[in-house]
Scaffold this motif. Structure first.
Motif, mmCIF file in Angstrom:
data_model
loop_
_atom_site.group_PDB
_atom_site.id
_atom_site.type_symbol
_atom_site.label_atom_id
_atom_site.label_comp_id
_atom_site.label_asym_id
_atom_site.label_seq_id
_atom_site.Cartn_x
_atom_site.Cartn_y
_atom_site.Cartn_z
ATOM 1 N N MET A 188 -40.445 10.163 20.531
ATOM 2 C CA MET A 188 -40.906 9.828 21.853
ATOM 3 C C MET A 188 -40.634 10.974 22.830
ATOM 4 O O MET A 188 -41.383 11.162 23.781
ATOM 5 N N PHE A 190 -43.476 13.421 22.736
ATOM 6 C CA PHE A 190 -44.630 12.952 23.499
ATOM 7 C C PHE A 190 -44.472 13.281 24.982
ATOM 8 O O PHE A 190 -45.397 13.789 25.620
ATOM 9 N N ALA A 250 -51.192 14.850 22.449
ATOM 10 C CA ALA A 250 -50.054 13.970 22.715
ATOM 11 C C ALA A 250 -50.441 12.511 22.522
ATOM 12 O O ALA A 250 -49.661 11.718 21.985
ATOM 13 N N LEU A 251 -51.645 12.145 22.954
ATOM 14 C CA LEU A 251 -52.096 10.767 22.754
ATOM 15 C C LEU A 251 -52.275 10.442 21.277
ATOM 16 O O LEU A 251 -51.913 9.356 20.822
ATOM 17 N N TYR A 255 -50.646 11.867 18.826
ATOM 18 C CA TYR A 255 -49.281 11.766 18.301
ATOM 19 C C TYR A 255 -48.684 10.395 18.609
ATOM 20 O O TYR A 255 -48.052 9.776 17.747
ATOM 21 N N LEU A 256 -48.890 9.900 19.830
ATOM 22 C CA LEU A 256 -48.346 8.598 20.210
ATOM 23 C C LEU A 256 -48.952 7.484 19.364
ATOM 24 O O LEU A 256 -48.238 6.597 18.892
ATOM 25 N N HIS A 316 -47.502 7.633 15.913
ATOM 26 C CA HIS A 316 -46.099 7.219 15.939
ATOM 27 C C HIS A 316 -45.991 5.699 16.033
ATOM 28 O O HIS A 316 -45.160 5.093 15.351
#
Length: 57
Positions: free
Chosen positions: A1, A4, A38-39, A41-42, A45
């Motif tokens: 996190m 991110f 980043a989105l 990756y989120l 995750h």
């Protein structure tokens, strides 16, 4: 996190510099690409962490 949040901060900084500074429009494009990364990756995750919490019966 944490990764991110760092990626979002970097995207915001690059986007601001790219939008304000004359001749550095490519930084705005890079900032947008980092934000999209980043989105992604989120989402990955969240999907991975959601599968670990299920119990088998």
């Amino acid at each position: 996190m944490t990764l991110f949040l760092i990626l979002v901060i970097v995207a915001i900084v690059l986007g601001l510099i790219g939008a304000v500074a004359e001749g550095l429009f490519y930084l705005l494009i890079i900032g947008i690409a980092v934000f999209i990364g980043a989105l992604v990756y989120l989402v990955l995750h969240i999907r991975r962490s959601g599968r670990r919490h299920r119990t088998l019966r």
